[in-house]
Design a protein around this motif. Structure first.
Motif, short mmCIF file in Angstrom:
data_model
loop_
_atom_site.label_atom_id
_atom_site.label_comp_id
_atom_site.label_asym_id
_atom_site.label_seq_id
_atom_site.Cartn_x
_atom_site.Cartn_y
_atom_site.Cartn_z
N GLY A 215 20.36 32.52 35.14
CA GLY A 215 20.52 33.98 35.50
C GLY A 215 20.66 34.37 37.07
N VAL A 216 20.74 33.21 37.90
CA VAL A 216 20.78 33.67 39.19
C VAL A 216 22.53 33.68 39.52
CG1 VAL A 216 20.83 32.37 41.35
CG2 VAL A 216 18.97 32.32 39.98
N ALA A 217 23.31 32.99 38.97
CA ALA A 217 24.59 33.14 39.12
C ALA A 217 25.20 34.45 38.74
CB ALA A 217 25.49 32.24 38.02
N GLN A 218 24.52 35.02 37.52
CA GLN A 218 24.91 36.59 37.23
C GLN A 218 24.43 37.62 38.13
OE1 GLN A 218 23.72 34.05 35.50
NE2 GLN A 218 25.12 33.80 33.55
N GLN A 219 23.12 37.27 38.77
CA GLN A 219 22.48 38.30 39.61
C GLN A 219 23.55 38.28 40.91
OE1 GLN A 219 18.33 37.16 40.41
NE2 GLN A 219 18.01 37.10 38.05
N LEU A 220 23.90 37.07 41.37
CA LEU A 220 24.63 37.11 42.53
C LEU A 220 25.88 37.90 42.24
CD1 LEU A 220 24.06 33.47 43.79
CD2 LEU A 220 23.16 35.59 44.70
N GLY A 221 26.41 37.48 41.32
CA GLY A 221 27.93 37.97 40.75
C GLY A 221 27.65 39.85 40.99
N ALA A 222 26.77 40.14 40.26
CA ALA A 222 26.38 41.65 40.22
C ALA A 222 26.14 42.11 41.64
CB ALA A 222 25.18 42.00 39.14
N ALA A 223 25.52 41.67 42.32
CA ALA A 223 25.00 42.11 43.68
C ALA A 223 26.34 41.92 44.53
CB ALA A 223 24.06 41.05 44.55
N MET A 224 27.18 41.11 44.36
CA MET A 224 28.48 40.93 45.28
C MET A 224 29.50 42.11 44.74
SD MET A 224 29.13 36.75 45.47
CE MET A 224 30.80 37.17 46.47
N VAL A 225 29.35 42.32 43.57
CA VAL A 225 30.29 43.32 43.07
C VAL A 225 29.78 44.85 43.64
CG1 VAL A 225 30.71 44.69 40.89
CG2 VAL A 225 31.02 42.39 40.79
N GLN A 226 28.44 44.91 43.38
CA GLN A 226 28.13 46.22 44.32
C GLN A 226 28.36 46.40 45.69
OE1 GLN A 226 23.84 46.44 43.29
NE2 GLN A 226 24.10 46.77 41.19
N GLN A 227 28.36 45.50 46.24
CA GLN A 227 28.67 45.08 47.88
C GLN A 227 29.86 45.57 48.14
OE1 GLN A 227 27.12 41.45 49.32
NE2 GLN A 227 25.20 41.77 49.05
N ILE A 228 30.97 44.87 47.29
CA ILE A 228 32.35 45.05 47.68
C ILE A 228 32.74 46.81 47.26
CG2 ILE A 228 34.53 44.44 46.35
CD1 ILE A 228 33.38 41.61 45.96
N MET A 229 32.10 47.20 45.93
CA MET A 229 32.66 48.78 45.69
C MET A 229 31.92 49.49 46.68
SD MET A 229 32.09 48.52 41.58
CE MET A 229 32.73 50.31 41.48
N ALA A 230 30.76 49.21 47.10
CA ALA A 230 30.08 50.03 48.39
C ALA A 230 31.05 49.92 49.68
CB ALA A 230 28.92 49.59 48.60
N ALA A 231 31.78 48.88 49.88
CA ALA A 231 32.44 48.48 50.94
C ALA A 231 33.88 49.10 50.92
CB ALA A 231 32.72 47.27 51.59
N ASN A 232 34.18 49.29 49.39
CA ASN A 232 35.72 49.80 49.31
C ASN A 232 35.63 50.81 48.02
OD1 ASN A 232 37.66 47.35 50.57
ND2 ASN A 232 35.86 46.40 49.43
N PRO A 233 35.32 52.21 48.47
CA PRO A 233 35.00 53.25 47.58
C PRO A 233 36.15 53.44 46.52
CG PRO A 233 34.41 53.84 49.79
CD PRO A 233 35.12 52.48 49.79
N MET A 235 37.94 51.23 44.89
CA MET A 235 38.09 49.87 44.01
C MET A 235 37.70 50.01 42.85
SD MET A 235 37.43 45.83 45.00
CE MET A 235 38.59 45.96 46.28
N SER A 236 38.42 49.76 41.81
CA SER A 236 37.86 49.67 40.40
C SER A 236 36.56 48.73 39.97
CB SER A 236 38.82 49.71 39.33
OG SER A 236 39.25 48.45 39.37
N LEU A 237 36.13 49.11 39.05
CA LEU A 237 34.97 47.88 38.79
C LEU A 237 35.66 46.36 38.49
CD1 LEU A 237 32.02 46.85 38.01
CD2 LEU A 237 32.65 47.98 35.80
N GLU A 238 37.01 46.60 37.61
CA GLU A 238 37.52 45.60 37.41
C GLU A 238 37.96 44.62 38.81
OE1 GLU A 238 41.35 44.06 34.55
OE2 GLU A 238 40.99 46.04 34.58
N GLN A 239 38.78 45.34 39.62
CA GLN A 239 39.12 45.00 40.69
C GLN A 239 38.05 44.23 41.67
OE1 GLN A 239 41.06 48.25 42.27
NE2 GLN A 239 43.22 47.38 41.94
N ALA A 240 36.77 44.94 41.79
CA ALA A 240 35.61 44.40 42.41
C ALA A 240 35.25 43.13 41.79
CB ALA A 240 34.56 45.57 42.36
N THR A 241 35.27 43.09 40.34
CA THR A 241 34.67 42.05 39.74
C THR A 241 35.55 40.87 39.86
OG1 THR A 241 33.90 43.15 38.03
CG2 THR A 241 34.01 41.12 37.40
N GLN A 242 36.75 40.88 40.02
CA GLN A 242 37.79 39.75 40.30
C GLN A 242 37.57 39.30 41.48
OE1 GLN A 242 41.66 41.63 39.37
NE2 GLN A 242 41.49 40.99 37.20
N THR A 243 37.36 40.03 42.49
CA THR A 243 36.98 39.95 44.03
C THR A 243 35.95 39.19 44.23
OG1 THR A 243 38.57 41.93 44.87
CG2 THR A 243 36.85 40.73 46.46
#
Length: 480
Positions: A215-233, A235-243
């Motif tokens: 579950g750690v990989a998923q937690q890291l992925g979710a945390a990184m998605v939130q960080q990316i979207m916060a830094a790029n208002p 950006m869509s969820l799909e784009q943030a996930t790919q990044t």
């Protein structure tokens, strides 16, 4: 924090002696030693090792042979206290247990006496004699893994997010083949000259793997998605996930590349010249033996050597064909025995091993405070013609220092006690049976993980080394 260092791996093969003696020297090669310990003034078949000059004073001419089997078991534990294990400023303790065993250690000693001459020889395991294994790894492995995971993840991964799987096993045997001659100069003095050929064979295996917990990989992925979207208002969820996937991929790959694996055999040889003298004055017997240093290098035959770039410098000594110094130190033994009654004898003895002048890997011997001192005493009593009982004591003082001690190569000052007896079945056939154990003083090494330059410098960081040792031995002695 120190860079990853596996330099101690090679030292495992010189750190598992399961017997009495020095770092690389076994002084117990016969059950008579185990049951009485102070045998340096012995005039018996076990004197082939302990007092070769005294063989010229054997009461009868002819051939004598002793066959010995010993079993030795040892534990080597480390209690490692460090804030590194959590990386959150909390100090915790991790316990590591190592086991060394040598279920069957054979040796044979023989002497042929004719007039004033005695010719002797032996084959024994004169150093090491077992295998040591740490099934749950070592503090140095865990510290290396945490360093690698922290570096690979840019500090994102914490120790509670991954599992460290590591283990190591080492073996060491130094086979000794000794030949020599003793000569009785007159009724009081005898001398000895001989040599021992030492053949070293050993090896070690070790591995380290780091794996994210479920579950750690998923937690890291979710945390990184939130960080990316916060830094790029915008950006869509799909784009943030790919990044996030593009960024986490190399991080996970770096973690996969932290694998360490070693599989190496080692061999070497060296020659030990030996001289001795014995002085006999009625009930008093005095003896001395000097073993010269044996210059020995051990050469790698490496089968597997996998490591990340961060460990390249430290893995270089384990490349195939590399030679490492591993000298057998010179050793002085002086002893005295006295016959208080025809049935009662006592002995005292002293050993000195000149460790500081015996080459070790990376000049490690220079960090010792002094060579090894051993003090021995023993007594034996003939209950009747059939049974003899005996006991002995030995104190060992190494010149230890923090720089000398490491997870894979540590020693502890100690005292040993042995007891047992001899059964004289006939004038020609006898049996020695003995039990020998050692009590060690714990050694505490401060700041073993190099945290002095970090924010954790003020917290407790130490290793406590402890050991146990038990040996059982049987010798069959026959006079032809």
């Amino acid at each position: 924090m120190r860079k990853i260092s596996l330099i101690g791996l090679a030292m495992l093969i010189v750190s598992i002696p399961t017997f009495a003696g020095d770092y690389l020297t076994n002084t117990n090669q016969n059950a008579a030693f185990l049951r009485m310990i102070a045998r340096g003034a012995s005039i018996d078949v076990d004197g082939v090792y302990s007092n070769p000059a005294g063989l010229a004073f054997l009461p009868k001419d002819g051939l004598q042979v002793a066959l010995t089997i010993q079993s030795a078991y040892q534990t080597r534990d480390i209690a490692a206290t460090s804030p590194l294990w959590t990386m959150d400023g909390q100090t915790t303790v991790r316990n590591y247990e190592g086991k060394a065993s040598a279920p069957v250690i054979p040796s044979i000693h023989a002497v042929y006496k004719k007039g004033d001459w005695a010719f002797s020889g032996s084959f024994a395991i004169v150093g090491g004699g077992g295998k040591a294994s740490f099934d749950n790894g070592l503090p140095m492995f865990d510290a290396a893994a945490i360093s690698l995971a922290t570096s690979a993840s840019g500090g994102i991964l914490k120790p509670n997010m991954y599992n460290i799987n590591s283990a190591m096993e080492g073996r060491q045997y130094i086979y000794g083949f000794q030949l020599g001659a003793s000569y009785k100069i007159n009724k009081h003095f005898s001398v000895f000259a001989g040599a021992r050929m030492n053949y070293f064979t050993g090896g070690y295996k070790g591995y380290l793997n780091i794996a994210l917990k479920d579950g750690v990989a998923q937690q890291l992925g979710a945390a990184m998605v939130q960080q990316i979207m916060a830094a790029n208002p915008g950006m869509s969820l799909e784009q943030a996930t790919q990044t996030a996937q593009a960024q986490s991929g190399p991080l996970l790959q770096k973690l996969d590349n932290t694998k360490i694996e070693l599989d190496c055999d080692q061999t070497g040889w060296g020659l030990t010249p030996i001289i001795g003298v014995d002085a006999k004055f009625g009930k008093l017997n005095l003896a001395a033996k000097y073993e010269f240093k044996a210059n020995m290098n051990i050469e790698n035959d490496t089968h597997t050597r996998e490591f990340p770039d961060a460990a390249a410098d430290f893995m270089a000594p384990y490349a195939n064909g590399v030679n490492t110094p591993s000298d057998l130190p010179s050793m002085l033994s002086v002893a005295a025995s006295y016959e208080f009654l025809p049935s009662l004898r006592a002995s005292v003895e002293y050993h000195f091993f000149d460790d500081k002048n015996a080459g070790m890997a990376d000049g490690k011997q220079k960090t010792l405070k002094h060579g090894t001192h051993e003090y021995l005493a023993g007594v034996e009593w003939d209950i009747n013609k059939l049974f003899t009982v005996s006991g002995g004591y030995q104190k060992t003082d190494y010149g230890l220092s923090d720089a000398f001690q490491s997870d894979t190569s540590f020693s502890c000052d100690s005292y040993s006690v042995g007891f047992g007896g001899r059964i004289n079945f006939t004038q020609a056939l006898s049996l020695d049976v003995a039990y020998f154990w050692t009590t060690y003083s714990d050694y505490t090494k401060e700041k073993p993980r190099g945290l002095e330059a970090t924010s954790m410098a003020s917290l407790v960081d130490k290793d406590v080394y402890s050991r146990t040792n038990k040996v059982f031995g049987v010798s069959v002695n026959y006079k032809f």
